[in-house]
Design an enzyme around this catalytic site. Structure first.
Site, PDB file in Angstrom:
ATOM      1  N   LYS A 240       2.224 -21.651  -5.456  1.00 17.33           N
ATOM      2  CA  LYS A 240       2.538 -20.065  -6.099  1.00 17.33           C
ATOM      3  C   LYS A 240       3.042 -20.206  -7.452  1.00 17.33           C
ATOM      4  O   LYS A 240       2.532 -19.579  -8.455  1.00 17.33           O
ATOM      5  CB  LYS A 240       3.184 -19.422  -5.354  1.00 17.33           C
ATOM      6  CG  LYS A 240       2.422 -18.938  -3.929  1.00 17.33           C
ATOM      7  CD  LYS A 240       3.304 -17.984  -2.948  1.00 17.33           C
ATOM      8  CE  LYS A 240       4.594 -18.757  -2.484  1.00 17.33           C
ATOM      9  NZ  LYS A 240       4.400 -19.686  -1.468  1.00 17.33           N
ATOM     10  N   VAL A 241       4.067 -21.059  -7.622  1.00 18.80           N
ATOM     11  CA  VAL A 241       4.893 -21.090  -8.794  1.00 18.80           C
ATOM     12  C   VAL A 241       4.068 -21.957 -10.055  1.00 18.80           C
ATOM     13  O   VAL A 241       3.744 -21.331 -11.283  1.00 18.80           O
ATOM     14  CB  VAL A 241       6.071 -21.755  -8.716  1.00 18.80           C
ATOM     15  CG1 VAL A 241       7.048 -22.103  -9.851  1.00 18.80           C
ATOM     16  CG2 VAL A 241       7.039 -20.880  -7.528  1.00 18.80           C
ATOM     17  N   VAL A 319      11.792 -27.113 -11.802  1.00 25.19           N
ATOM     18  CA  VAL A 319      12.549 -25.975 -11.219  1.00 25.19           C
ATOM     19  C   VAL A 319      12.315 -25.912  -9.574  1.00 25.19           C
ATOM     20  O   VAL A 319      12.366 -24.766  -9.029  1.00 25.19           O
ATOM     21  CB  VAL A 319      11.997 -24.768 -11.830  1.00 25.19           C
ATOM     22  CG1 VAL A 319      12.475 -24.342 -13.183  1.00 25.19           C
ATOM     23  CG2 VAL A 319      10.392 -24.556 -11.795  1.00 25.19           C
ATOM     24  N   ALA A 320      11.762 -27.136  -9.107  1.00 20.78           N
ATOM     25  CA  ALA A 320      11.340 -27.082  -7.828  1.00 20.78           C
ATOM     26  C   ALA A 320      12.520 -27.676  -6.953  1.00 20.78           C
ATOM     27  O   ALA A 320      13.374 -26.713  -6.562  1.00 20.78           O
ATOM     28  CB  ALA A 320      10.380 -28.366  -7.269  1.00 20.78           C
ATOM     29  N   ARG A 321      12.885 -28.774  -6.589  1.00 17.06           N
ATOM     30  CA  ARG A 321      14.030 -29.404  -5.949  1.00 17.06           C
ATOM     31  C   ARG A 321      14.587 -30.526  -6.739  1.00 17.06           C
ATOM     32  O   ARG A 321      13.664 -31.444  -6.779  1.00 17.06           O
ATOM     33  CB  ARG A 321      13.666 -29.705  -4.456  1.00 17.06           C
ATOM     34  CG  ARG A 321      13.785 -28.522  -3.803  1.00 17.06           C
ATOM     35  CD  ARG A 321      15.030 -27.655  -3.647  1.00 17.06           C
ATOM     36  NE  ARG A 321      14.916 -26.274  -2.867  1.00 17.06           N
ATOM     37  CZ  ARG A 321      14.776 -24.953  -3.467  1.00 17.06           C
ATOM     38  NH1 ARG A 321      14.508 -24.840  -4.651  1.00 17.06           N
ATOM     39  NH2 ARG A 321      14.918 -23.889  -2.703  1.00 17.06           N
ATOM     40  N   ASP A 345      16.548 -27.523 -13.341  1.00 19.40           N
ATOM     41  CA  ASP A 345      17.271 -26.252 -12.801  1.00 19.40           C
ATOM     42  C   ASP A 345      17.856 -26.573 -11.386  1.00 19.40           C
ATOM     43  O   ASP A 345      18.518 -25.857 -10.989  1.00 19.40           O
ATOM     44  CB  ASP A 345      16.132 -25.134 -12.731  1.00 19.40           C
ATOM     45  CG  ASP A 345      16.732 -23.744 -12.285  1.00 19.40           C
ATOM     46  OD1 ASP A 345      17.987 -23.538 -12.896  1.00 19.40           O
ATOM     47  OD2 ASP A 345      16.355 -23.216 -11.402  1.00 19.40           O
ATOM     48  N   GLU A 350      23.952 -29.671  -5.090  1.00 21.29           N
ATOM     49  CA  GLU A 350      24.102 -28.607  -5.869  1.00 21.29           C
ATOM     50  C   GLU A 350      25.552 -28.137  -5.624  1.00 21.29           C
ATOM     51  O   GLU A 350      25.858 -27.858  -4.319  1.00 21.29           O
ATOM     52  CB  GLU A 350      23.296 -27.582  -5.794  1.00 21.29           C
ATOM     53  CG  GLU A 350      21.909 -28.126  -6.483  1.00 21.29           C
ATOM     54  CD  GLU A 350      20.958 -26.948  -6.448  1.00 21.29           C
ATOM     55  OE1 GLU A 350      20.947 -25.962  -5.908  1.00 21.29           O
ATOM     56  OE2 GLU A 350      19.751 -27.252  -6.948  1.00 21.29           O
ATOM     57  N   HIS A 369      20.345 -23.856 -11.099  1.00 19.47           N
ATOM     58  CA  HIS A 369      19.489 -23.223  -9.917  1.00 19.47           C
ATOM     59  C   HIS A 369      19.157 -21.558 -10.476  1.00 19.47           C
ATOM     60  O   HIS A 369      19.614 -20.830  -9.547  1.00 19.47           O
ATOM     61  CB  HIS A 369      20.165 -23.372  -8.531  1.00 19.47           C
ATOM     62  CG  HIS A 369      18.840 -23.501  -7.550  1.00 19.47           C
ATOM     63  ND1 HIS A 369      18.801 -24.389  -6.571  1.00 19.47           N
ATOM     64  CD2 HIS A 369      17.905 -22.664  -7.596  1.00 19.47           C
ATOM     65  CE1 HIS A 369      17.982 -23.878  -5.867  1.00 19.47           C
ATOM     66  NE2 HIS A 369      17.173 -22.974  -6.347  1.00 19.47           N
ATOM     67  N   ALA A 372      15.128 -18.435  -9.624  1.00 21.68           N
ATOM     68  CA  ALA A 372      14.900 -17.125  -8.427  1.00 21.68           C
ATOM     69  C   ALA A 372      15.751 -16.040  -9.200  1.00 21.68           C
ATOM     70  O   ALA A 372      15.874 -14.839  -8.789  1.00 21.68           O
ATOM     71  CB  ALA A 372      14.932 -17.291  -7.230  1.00 21.68           C
TER      72      ALA A 372
HETATM   73  N1  LIG Z   1      14.273 -22.826  -8.959  1.00 19.20           N
HETATM   74  C1  LIG Z   1      14.236 -21.885  -8.155  1.00 19.20           C
HETATM   75  O1  LIG Z   1      15.244 -21.252  -8.025  1.00 19.20           O
HETATM   76  C2  LIG Z   1      13.035 -21.856  -7.177  1.00 19.20           C
HETATM   77  C3  LIG Z   1      12.627 -22.896  -6.743  1.00 19.20           C
HETATM   78  N2  LIG Z   1      11.392 -22.743  -5.869  1.00 19.20           N
HETATM   79  C4  LIG Z   1      10.819 -24.002  -5.509  1.00 19.20           C
HETATM   80  O2  LIG Z   1       9.477 -24.309  -6.060  1.00 19.20           O
HETATM   81  C5  LIG Z   1       8.960 -25.187  -5.230  1.00 19.20           C
HETATM   82  C6  LIG Z   1       7.492 -24.311  -5.114  1.00 19.20           C
HETATM   83  O3  LIG Z   1       7.519 -23.055  -4.665  1.00 19.20           O
HETATM   84  P1  LIG Z   1       6.151 -22.319  -4.257  1.00 19.20           P
HETATM   85  O4  LIG Z   1       5.113 -22.285  -5.439  1.00 19.20           O
HETATM   86  O5  LIG Z   1       6.576 -20.831  -3.992  1.00 19.20           O
HETATM   87  O6  LIG Z   1       5.675 -23.097  -3.164  1.00 19.20           O
HETATM   88  P2  LIG Z   1       4.042 -23.226  -2.560  1.00 19.20           P
HETATM   89  O7  LIG Z   1       4.256 -23.617  -1.261  1.00 19.20           O
HETATM   90  O8  LIG Z   1       3.199 -22.178  -2.860  1.00 19.20           O
HETATM   91  O9  LIG Z   1       3.712 -24.297  -3.383  1.00 19.20           O
HETATM   92  C7  LIG Z   1       3.866 -25.814  -3.432  1.00 19.20           C
HETATM   93  C8  LIG Z   1       2.789 -26.595  -3.484  1.00 19.20           C
HETATM   94  O10 LIG Z   1       3.253 -27.993  -3.580  1.00 19.20           O
HETATM   95  C9  LIG Z   1       2.080 -28.751  -3.116  1.00 19.20           C
HETATM   96  N3  LIG Z   1       2.436 -29.949  -2.670  1.00 19.20           N
HETATM   97  C10 LIG Z   1       3.120 -30.359  -1.259  1.00 19.20           C
HETATM   98  N4  LIG Z   1       3.361 -31.438  -1.482  1.00 19.20           N
HETATM   99  C11 LIG Z   1       2.677 -32.147  -2.565  1.00 19.20           C
HETATM  100  C12 LIG Z   1       2.751 -33.435  -3.211  1.00 19.20           C
HETATM  101  N5  LIG Z   1       3.082 -34.541  -2.597  1.00 19.20           N
HETATM  102  N6  LIG Z   1       2.418 -33.617  -4.498  1.00 19.20           N
HETATM  103  C13 LIG Z   1       1.703 -32.430  -5.116  1.00 19.20           C
HETATM  104  N7  LIG Z   1       1.661 -31.129  -4.618  1.00 19.20           N
HETATM  105  C14 LIG Z   1       2.195 -30.977  -3.382  1.00 19.20           C
HETATM  106  C15 LIG Z   1       1.509 -27.651  -1.923  1.00 19.20           C
HETATM  107  O11 LIG Z   1      -0.038 -28.057  -1.714  1.00 19.20           O
HETATM  108  C16 LIG Z   1       1.587 -26.396  -2.472  1.00 19.20           C
HETATM  109  O12 LIG Z   1       0.489 -26.173  -3.244  1.00 19.20           O
HETATM  110  C17 LIG Z   1       9.325 -24.967  -3.889  1.00 19.20           C
HETATM  111  O13 LIG Z   1      10.129 -26.322  -3.941  1.00 19.20           O
HETATM  112  C18 LIG Z   1      10.587 -23.957  -4.088  1.00 19.20           C
HETATM  113  O14 LIG Z   1      11.620 -24.249  -3.229  1.00 19.20           O
HETATM  114  C19 LIG Z   1      10.681 -21.620  -5.939  1.00 19.20           C
HETATM  115  C20 LIG Z   1      11.335 -20.439  -6.149  1.00 19.20           C
HETATM  116  C21 LIG Z   1      12.579 -20.396  -6.914  1.00 19.20           C
HETATM  117  O1  LIG Z   2      13.350 -19.818  -3.520  1.00 18.45           O
HETATM  118  C1  LIG Z   2      13.738 -20.948  -3.602  1.00 18.45           C
HETATM  119  O2  LIG Z   2      13.256 -21.922  -3.377  1.00 18.45           O
HETATM  120  C2  LIG Z   2      15.109 -21.083  -4.690  1.00 18.45           C
HETATM  121  O3  LIG Z   2      14.951 -22.246  -5.037  1.00 18.45           O
HETATM  122  C3  LIG Z   2      15.834 -19.964  -4.838  1.00 18.45           C
HETATM  123  O4  LIG Z   2      16.946 -20.086  -4.446  1.00 18.45           O
HETATM  124  P1  LIG Z   2      18.110 -19.142  -4.272  1.00 18.45           P
HETATM  125  O5  LIG Z   2      17.742 -18.078  -3.486  1.00 18.45           O
HETATM  126  O6  LIG Z   2      18.184 -18.611  -5.947  1.00 18.45           O
HETATM  127  O7  LIG Z   2      19.288 -19.919  -4.172  1.00 18.45           O
END
Ligand SMILES: NC(=O)C1=CN([C@@H]2O[C@H](COP(=O)(O)OP(=O)(O)OC[C@H]3O[C@@H](n4cnc5c(N)ncnc54)[C@H](O)[C@@H]3O)[C@@H](O)[C@H]2O)C=CC1
Ligand SMILES: O=C(O)C(=O)COP(=O)(O)O
Length: 633
Positions: A240-241, A319-321, A345, A350, A369, A372
């Site tokens: 999604k992201v 911005v993932a983990r 991020d 953390e 972080h 979101a």
């Molecule tokens: N910094 C922040 O505040 C935020 C961080 N995130 C993080 O962003 C990441 C992605 O979130 P979404 O897009 O919502 O999740 P999502 O589940 O929609 O997308 C994750 C994608 O990663 C892919 N994936 C899994 N293993 C993989 C690998 N080894 N190599 C390549 N691709 C792989 C999956 O197939 C999936 O398409 C998550 O880790 C989430 O926690 C999300 C929202 C806010």
């Molecule tokens: O949704 C995620 O994966 C995030 O990383 C957002 O984290 P937060 O709710 O802002 O602590």
């Protein structure tokens, strides 16, 4: 072997699980003597498909809600759960351990007693958690095994107000029957926008030049940046992201490629993005943006070896983990000039330590972080998680369940009547087992007239497991932990779909439960292969037992059931009916099935009240009754 229905009871499906205690002296001793072998622990799945995570609407039909309550309920009837919409029950208690948007809090308050306790230490969380039915967290609360254990079964649901659930011990949650739900959609755009902000800010040294100016400097030559247009951006994790970052980067004139082993190529194509291999992405990208979840596979995926595969001077955005990067390796790659810049991020720990070399590195831009953290995303996430948690507390299956099957409403409404049947067959089957060897293997055969083999039977399988295990153990089974507990008990469940010729519109025609390699209290329930076999169908919304062993019967599976084999002779119904009548036991249903006229018949009698010991003894002493069993449904 035609079955003769003498009376019929057509109660509608109710929303209450029947009492699960075996309250007759006949039932408990043999049930209690059962044990499970730990030797064989595989769950076989046949004809089962994955279901979509995306539900477009909420389940609404009464029958579905009823089924869900039963499916989600982990309590035995003698232990009412305050979260199960019981009018007399106290309100569910909900702990919110991190800042949540007001709209979500309002929604939670309209349903339960909400306590907001921020910055709890792990010890404080463990000390408090036993008071709550639900816990809502963001990324800052570690919901560890200790937390689940400290809850002592009270905690029903953990809501993660966001996407990443790496801070929740899912294994422990599943083992202890606690549902975990997340809010996977409301912060997608915020995270993508933050990714783009870091990308552009890093390319033009915004953070560094800002700090420099505030320190009284004017360094126009030092902070010459790089352009984005025409550069190649590799999106690692095209979910999604990642997709939203790609869309925005295309708008900036970048050439976007992506690596994601699980992403559909047509979704990438539709955005004009080429899906490439991991190595190809690394070797061709000028910018690498990380968007995959932290899992055992992605843990430190970016390390010395992978940085070495990157183009010299690459720029990295995360911005993932934090954990997907080996942070020490990144410092080395930055020092060596392999990585020109990084914008981060998220961090392995953390907050990171104040003297973190990575955070302090002059070519690194950091934010705490914030992906979101927009007003809009936080309000959206709060509502999304509040709805999911309230739904879960109400007993509904969640569209965003992380550790339980997500069954779309249309499937649920079709399966709802069979949920009840499945549990009853499990309960009935286990009561037919004679003590001794223990149950190791159960085969479930679903008769269906639908040719498609993608029938989702997880809900039904869970209910059969619940029916089999709960009467003979202290385990509380729900959809979350059914498979786990079955495995733990050494119970192997295999499932089969049998194509049957039926005009029925429903997805299932019949469910047959076979228990292998056990003796039976009621020999007539054994097939030639030695398996106990019972089969049921749903008639007018009511579960019926339609076959015992090789005998057809037809008796509604409600209340209590007396099964006996008799010599087929006149007057038997009157004899047994009189015995029951004398002790004021009302017959609700009766079915007689015979093999050969005047030789042998199987009789199933449904009774409203459980007959007392004396009455059961009298039935057993009728000379023409060769074997009999009383079953509590
Ligand atoms: N910094 C922040 O505040 C935020 C961080 N995130 C993080 O962003 C990441 C992605 O979130 P979404 O897009 O919502 O999740 P999502 O589940 O929609 O997308 C994750 C994608 O990663 C892919 N994936 C899994 N293993 C993989 C690998 N080894 N190599 C390549 N691709 C792989 C999956 O197939 C999936 O398409 C998550 O880790 C989430 O926690 C999300 C929202 C806010
Ligand atoms: O949704 C995620 O994966 C995030 O990383 C957002 O984290 P937060 O709710 O802002 O602590």
């Amino acid at each position: 072997m035609a079955a003769t229905s003498i009376a019929s009871a057509t109660n509608k499906l109710t929303d209450q699980s029947p009492p699960l205690s075996l309250h007759t002296s006949a039932a408990r001793p043999y049930a209690a003597s059962l044990s499970f072998s730990n030797s064989s622990i595989s769950i076989q799945k046949l004809a089962i498909s994955a279901t979509s995570r995306n539900l477009s609407s909420r389940a609404s039909a009464d029958a579905v809600v009823s089924a869900l309550k039963m499916a989600r309920g982990s309590e035995k009837a003698s232990q009412p759960r305050n979260s199960d919409l019981g009018v007399k029950s106290p309100k569910p208690t909900i702990l919110v351990s991190e800042k949540l948007g007001e709209a979500g809090l309002d929604l939670l308050r309209s349903y339960g007693d909400v306590e907001c306790l921020y910055n709890l230490s792990p010890e404080d969380l463990c000390a408090k958690i036993g008071e709550f039915d639900a816990l809502i967290v963001r990324s800052g609360t570690k919901v560890t095994r200790q937390v689940f254990e400290a809850a002592k079964g009270k905690l029903k649901v953990v809501g993660r107000a966001g996407v990443g659930i790496d801070n929740v011990d899912l294994q422990a949650a599943t083992e202890l029957g606690c549902l975990v739900v997340n809010a996977p959609t409301a912060n997608t755009i915020a995270a993508a926008e933050h990714g783009i902000a870091l990308l552009a800010g890093m390319a033009r040294n915004v953070a560094q030049s800002d700090a420099s100016m505030k320190a009284g400097q004017w360094q126009r030559n030092k902070y010459v940046g790089v352009s984005l247009v025409g550069k190649t951006l590799a999106i690692m994790g095209f979910g999604k992201v990642g997709s939203e970052v790609a869309r925005r980067a295309k708008g900036l004139g970048m050439h976007v490629i992506a690596h994601d082993p699980y992403a559909p190529a047509d979704r990438a194509r539709a955005l004009g993005v080429e899906l490439v291999s991991f190595d190809q992405a690394l070797s061709t990208a000028d910018f690498v943006s990380l968007h995959m979840p932290l899992t055992p596979t992605t843990d430190k995926l970016f390390n010395d070896a992978t940085f070495a595969k990157m183009k010299k001077g690459v720029r990295i955005i995360n911005v993932a983990r934090g954990g997907v990067i080996d942070e020490d390796a990144l410092v080395r790659a930055l020092d060596a000039g392999i990585v020109a810049q990084a914008a981060l991020d998220v961090f392995t720990k953390e907050p990171p330590s104040k003297d973190s070399k990575l955070v302090q590195h002059e070519n690194v831009t950091v934010t705490p972080h914030l992906g979101a953290s927009t007003k809009e995303a936080q309000e959206g996430v709060a509502v999304e998680i509040a709805e999911a948690v309230v739904g879960a507390l109400r007993g509904e299956l969640s569209a965003t369940a992380v550790n339980a099957p997500m069954v779309p409403p249309e499937v649920l409404s079709e399966l709802a009547p069979y949920v009840n049947l499945a549990e009853k067959l499990g309960r009935l089957g286990v009561q037919l087992v004679a003590g001794g060897r223990g149950i190791q293997s159960v085969k479930v055969v679903y008769g269906s007239s639908r040719a498609s083999d993608n029938m989702d039977t997880r809900l039904l399988r869970s209910m059969i497991v619940k029916g089999i295990i709960e009467p003979i153990s202290d385990a509380h089974i729900n959809l979350v932990n059914a498979d786990f507990i079955a495995k733990q008990k050494g119970l192997r469940i295999s499932e089969e779909k049998l194509l049957v010729d039926s005009s029925s519109e429903s997805p299932i025609d019949s469910i047959q439960v076979q228990i292998s390699n056990v003796g039976s209290k009621f020999e007539s329930a054994l097939l030639d292969n030695g398996n106990i076999s019972i089969e049921g169908r749903v008639k007018d919304g009511v579960p019926h037992l339609t076959r015992v062993g090789a005998f057809s019967v037809d008796v509604s599976l409600e209340g209590n059931l007396i099964l006996y084999r008799q010599v087929d002779q006149p007057g038997m119904i009157g004899t047994v009916g009189t015995i029951l009548g004398e002790s004021n036991v009302n017959v609700s249903f009766m079915s007689v099935s015979r093999t050969v006229k005047r030789v042998k018949a199987i009789v199933a009698i449904g009774v409203d009240e459980a007959p007392n010991k004396e009455t059961l003894k009298k039935i057993g002493e009728v000379p023409a009754i060769e074997e009999f069993v009383f079953l509590d449904l």
